[in-house]
Scaffold this active site. Structure first.
Site, PDB file in Angstrom:
ATOM      1  N   ARG A 117       9.635   3.231  10.963  1.00 24.83           N
ATOM      2  CA  ARG A 117      10.592   2.895  10.050  1.00 24.83           C
ATOM      3  C   ARG A 117      11.843   2.369  10.763  1.00 24.83           C
ATOM      4  NH1 ARG A 117      10.421   8.302   6.494  1.00 24.83           N
ATOM      5  NH2 ARG A 117       8.242   7.820   6.972  1.00 24.83           N
ATOM      6  N   ASP A 157       4.249  -0.790  11.245  1.00 26.89           N
ATOM      7  CA  ASP A 157       3.708   0.543  10.759  1.00 26.89           C
ATOM      8  C   ASP A 157       3.216   1.157  12.236  1.00 26.89           C
ATOM      9  OD1 ASP A 157       2.593   2.269   8.098  1.00 26.89           O
ATOM     10  OD2 ASP A 157       1.506   2.569   9.921  1.00 26.89           O
ATOM     11  N   ARG A 170       0.108  13.220   9.548  1.00 30.93           N
ATOM     12  CA  ARG A 170       1.220  13.909   9.866  1.00 30.93           C
ATOM     13  C   ARG A 170       1.774  14.862   9.008  1.00 30.93           C
ATOM     14  NH1 ARG A 170       4.244   8.372  11.186  1.00 30.93           N
ATOM     15  NH2 ARG A 170       3.602   7.887  13.362  1.00 30.93           N
ATOM     16  N   ASP A 175       0.841  -1.289  -0.047  1.00 34.13           N
ATOM     17  CA  ASP A 175       0.058  -0.043  -0.010  1.00 34.13           C
ATOM     18  C   ASP A 175       0.934   1.394  -0.103  1.00 34.13           C
ATOM     19  OD1 ASP A 175       1.206  -0.090   2.436  1.00 34.13           O
ATOM     20  OD2 ASP A 175      -0.792   0.029   3.854  1.00 34.13           O
ATOM     21  N   HIS A 176       2.328   1.346   0.237  1.00 35.97           N
ATOM     22  CA  HIS A 176       3.087   2.533   0.143  1.00 35.97           C
ATOM     23  C   HIS A 176       3.602   2.762  -1.333  1.00 35.97           C
ATOM     24  CE1 HIS A 176       2.418   2.398   4.452  1.00 35.97           C
ATOM     25  NE2 HIS A 176       3.305   3.466   4.708  1.00 35.97           N
ATOM     26  N   SER A 236       7.114   7.883  12.132  1.00 37.99           N
ATOM     27  CA  SER A 236       6.957   6.671  11.807  1.00 37.99           C
ATOM     28  C   SER A 236       7.945   5.505  12.389  1.00 37.99           C
ATOM     29  CB  SER A 236       7.421   6.622  10.237  1.00 37.99           C
ATOM     30  OG  SER A 236       7.663   5.384   9.737  1.00 37.99           O
TER      31      SER A 236
END
Length: 657
Positions: free
Chosen positions: A549, A119, A379, A64-65, A547
């Site tokens: 990440r 996520d 964000r 989805d990214h 995030s």
């Protein structure tokens, strides 16, 4: 003493520890989710564990990214994720099926279950009564392999909701109000639990908006009770068998209570460039707007987009506004197409984007220089949109659609008088049209054995961290301020496609601080690494917010960063640092931060001994000009992970121990 809902979900999932705030606990994880920007690395790490197949009740891999596909990198990742999911016993949601949090809410979320996702907006599932937590990909990989998830037992902040939202006031305004109270920092080690008579007036999509953006508070997660609203939503998704009622005891005791009267709220915005820079729309109304987007995992549900379509029906957007709509899932898009709402949006002048994260993660639709962009996202960190010095405001779909019609920031409560439109009351469908054809079910073990996992040339297995030295000789590579986000550390946007190739992605670590004509952070780091000198980052409050990440730890590790000295470090990023063998150190005296500069050479004697059994470490300048104390706020397991050389080596050691 009555129990909170958080406690009631934690208790049956507790594997180790006691439910005492501040103590380390381990939880059994029922479900996991990954997405393609973090999932490739997570699955590469999962494969390296040698487990074979996932051992959770359910794991889902979403795409989805990275959807644009400029070059082969994105599709290489998609093919790898599709085939490794088939091999590993994982559901796979294909590109185009929707945003992970929206789809998981619709098709997989379960009241009372634990969900761990790579996520940071995984807490969206709290809108269904789940304990849904964001984490780094390596932690999720361990959970997929059957390992527990370790965290600090959280305190519980009870948010008592009373009243009912007025017309044109939205769930987004609830979480913006809470952000104005709690801000984005200082909330590590807390969860938020909603209760009170106002809860019953919020639908599951509204609750999911609130829990989704609870990630911006920096709390572990947020959760709503599972009640009649929950049952109706699951019944509409034809999953009523997953329903169970769940709520806190009436005499539950919270560590803090905040009361919010829904009927007293008004439309709000998070102003540039932080989700906690909150003002009312009345305060900022009248500013010209050139771009507006409705979508993201925060506000792209059926009800959000139906409200937008109803307001725009037989109307045209302002000619100076570029307007985009991104449905949160294929299910939502199909519903809009079937009932004519999609045609109404297109007729109004809206651009229809993919059912994906898109602009929210810097993948297109960047605003023009010096212009205002309104977004229903979660964000608005500076530059996250893809435009330097952007002016991004976070608003509700109601405020967004009002401003689309006027070309200026507009209080939606003014629409009846300004354009003659009354508030459209959107009802949840009694039944959604279910089409799971783009969700591939796991293969059985026999069928999975013949699957060939496709590994494109742009997919590189991450290096394992080197062990920590007994004495760390390091140099301060960068001194940064407060609220440094993982976007600052590892930029997304056009660089997002590099996440499957750490050596390439590491070239842009701290890219926003690089200066033209001078060596980059990466170049300086690698030069030190070649000399056997460790890199050190010095930071202020709330380092690593945003995030989940893990590349914000993985890539600096690859470059040779060995320690982060900060006034405070956010939960997920701190865990990622430890997982990749970077030592998180907190200033015992915050004033010592002011005495350090980039280029300072620092020495930590007996680092391994301190990690083994000390709560603090002495750090000195190599020239002997001064020394100071750093706090090592590590659990016994954190210490073992650092001494083992990172979580992957630690996990392998436990498996073969």
């Amino acid at each position: 003493m009555g129990k909170t809902l958080v406690c009631k979900i934690l208790e049956p999932h507790l594997v180790e520890g006691r439910l005492t705030p501040g103590e380390e606990i381990a939880l059994r994880i029922d479900q996991t989710l990954t997405q393609d920007a973090t999932g490739t690395t997570a699955f590469l790490l999962f494969e390296s564990m040698g487990v074979g197949r996932v051992r959770t009740d359910l794991s889902v891999s979403y795409v989805d990214h990275n959807m644009a596909g400029f070059g082969p990198e994105n599709h290489n990742d998609h093919l790898y994720l599709q085939t490794v999911a088939a091999k590993s016993g994982v559901y796979h949601s294909r590109a185009g099926n929707g945003i992970c949090h929206q789809v998981h809410l619709e098709r997989f979320g379960k009241p009372g279950a634990t969900l761990l996702g790579s996520d940071s907006h995984t807490p969206t599932g709290g809108g269904l009564g789940m304990l849904a937590i964001g984490a780094g990909g390596l932690d999720v990989a361990v959970a997929m392999g059957g390992g527990p998830f370790y965290l600090q037992c959280p305190k519980v902040c009870g948010v008592k909701l009373t009243g009912k939202l007025n017309d044109w006031v939205a769930a987004k305004d609830v979480i913006l109000k809470l952000l104005s109270i709690l801000t984005t920092k200082g909330n590590v080690g807390w969860t938020v639990e909603y209760f009170g008579p106002g809860v019953k007036n919020l639908t599951v999509p509204q609750r999911a908006t609130i829990t989704n953006m609870g990630a911006e508070l920096g709390v572990t997660t947020s959760v709503f009770p599972s009640d009649e609203q929950t049952r109706r939503f699951l019944a509409a998704q034809k999953r009523e068998t997953d329903y169970q009622p769940l709520a806190a005891d009436k005499n539950a005791v919270y560590d803090r209570v905040i009361e919010i009267d829904l009927s007293a709220l008004e439309p709000m915005a998070a102003c540039p460039s932080s989700p906690d820079n909150i003002k009312t729309i009345r305060e900022i109304a009248g500013q010209p707007v050139s771009q507006i987007a409705v979508g993201s995992c925060t506000n792209s549900s059926f009800t959000d987009l139906m409200m937008t379509a109803k307001v725009l029906k037989n109307r045209r957007i302002d000619p100076m506004v570029e307007f985009a709509v991104a449905p949160g899932s294929r299910e939502v898009l199909n519903l809009l197409a079937g009932n004519g709402a999609l045609a109404d949006l297109i007729a109004s002048g809206a651009r229809i984007l993919e059912s994906a994260c898109g602009p929210c993660i810097g993948q297109g639709f960047s605003p023009a220089d010096g212009t205002v962009s309104l977004r229903t996202f979660n964000r608005n960190f500076a530059g996250r949109s893809g435009t330097k010095n952007d002016q991004v405001y976070l608003v509700s779909p109601e405020t967004a659609v009002a401003s689309v019609l006027t070309g200026k920031i507009t209080d939606p409560r003014d629409l009846p008088q300004r354009v003659g439109v009354e508030y459209p009351r959107i009802k949840m469908p009694r039944e959604f049209v279910i089409d799971d054809s783009m969700i591939e079910r796991p293969l059985d073990e026999t069928a999975a054995q013949v699957v060939q996992v496709l590994r494109g040339r742009t997919i590189v297995v991450p290096e394992a961290p080197p062990g920590l030295p007994a004495t760390l000789n390091g140099q301060v590579l960068l001194k940064c301020g407060d609220k440094i986000t993982t976007d600052h550390i590892m930029p997304a946007g056009t660089y997002l496609k590099l996440r499957s190739n750490v050596p390439e992605y590491a070239r842009v670590v701290f890219n926003c601080f690089n200066e033209a004509g001078r060596p980059t952070f990466a170049e300086r780091s690698l030069a030190l690494k070649s000399q056997g000198i460790g890199g050190i980052v010095v930071a202020g409050e709330s380092y690593g917010q945003g995030s989940s990440r893990e590349h914000a730890a993985l890539c600096p590790m690859y470059l040779g960063v060995r320690a982060v000295l900060a006034k405070s470090i956010e939960r997920i990023h701190r865990a990622n640092l430890i997982n990749f063998c970077i030592v998180p150190v907190r200033f015992a005296d915050p004033a010592d931060y002011d005495r350090l500069q980039a280029g300072d050479e620092l020495v930590i004697d007996d680092l391994l001994g301190a990690i083994h059994d000390s709560e603090q470490v002495t750090i000195r300048k190599s020239d002997g000009s001064f020394e100071f104390t750093g706090r090592l706020e590590l659990s016994a397991r954190d210490r073992d992970i650092l001494l083992a050389g990172g979580l992957l080596r630690y996990t392998r050691g436990k498996a073969h121990g």
